[in-house]
Design a protein around this motif. Structure first.
Motif, short mmCIF file in Angstrom:
data_model
loop_
_atom_site.label_atom_id
_atom_site.label_comp_id
_atom_site.label_asym_id
_atom_site.label_seq_id
_atom_site.Cartn_x
_atom_site.Cartn_y
_atom_site.Cartn_z
N LEU A 19 -3.89 0.47 -1.14
CA LEU A 19 -2.63 -0.17 -1.52
C LEU A 19 -1.68 0.84 -2.15
O LEU A 19 -0.48 0.80 -1.94
CB LEU A 19 -2.91 -1.32 -2.49
N HIS B 98 5.32 0.94 0.44
CA HIS B 98 6.07 -0.30 0.64
C HIS B 98 5.33 -1.51 0.06
O HIS B 98 5.94 -2.37 -0.54
CB HIS B 98 6.35 -0.53 2.13
N ARG B 99 4.04 -1.56 0.24
CA ARG B 99 3.27 -2.70 -0.26
C ARG B 99 2.81 -2.51 -1.70
O ARG B 99 2.74 -3.47 -2.44
CB ARG B 99 2.01 -2.90 0.60
N GLY B 100 2.49 -1.28 -2.09
CA GLY B 100 1.84 -1.08 -3.38
C GLY B 100 2.68 -0.45 -4.46
O GLY B 100 2.15 0.04 -5.44
N ASP C 277 0.17 3.15 0.38
CA ASP C 277 1.28 2.53 1.12
C ASP C 277 2.41 2.22 0.13
O ASP C 277 2.32 1.25 -0.63
CB ASP C 277 0.81 1.25 1.80
#
Length: 89
Positions: free
Chosen positions: A30, A35-37, A33
């Motif tokens: 996570l 963008h997500r994390g 990344d």
């Protein structure tokens, strides 16, 4: 308030960074990344820095076992940066 000793406050402060390190290791994908994390990464770094400060004081004043927590917090702060460098490379 006689029952409220330093140990009641010190031990949770020393255990929390170790548990955060386990959470960090479990969610390292996570963190890679952005963008997500992004929120997770930023939150865990801020909390690790706060625990680092408190555990340095704890290591000096209460118990040398707090050094384990200090090392856990430092590992989170350094490893986060390393994971992000690996991703961008």
């Amino acid at each position: 308030m006689n029952w409220l000793t330093i140990g009641y406050a010190a031990w949770p402060l020393m255990i929390a960074p170790v548990l955060m390190l386990l959470l960090f290791i479990k969610n390292r994908e996570l963190i890679r990344d952005p963008h997500r994390g992004a929120n997770f990464s930023q939150t865990i770094k801020i909390v690790a820095a706060m625990y680092l400060f408190l555990n340095v004081i704890g290591a000096i004043g209460y118990s040398w076992l707090a050094v384990i927590s200090v090392l856990s917090s430092l590992t989170i702060l350094v490893a986060d940066r390393q994971l992000k460098k690996q991703t961008s490379a």
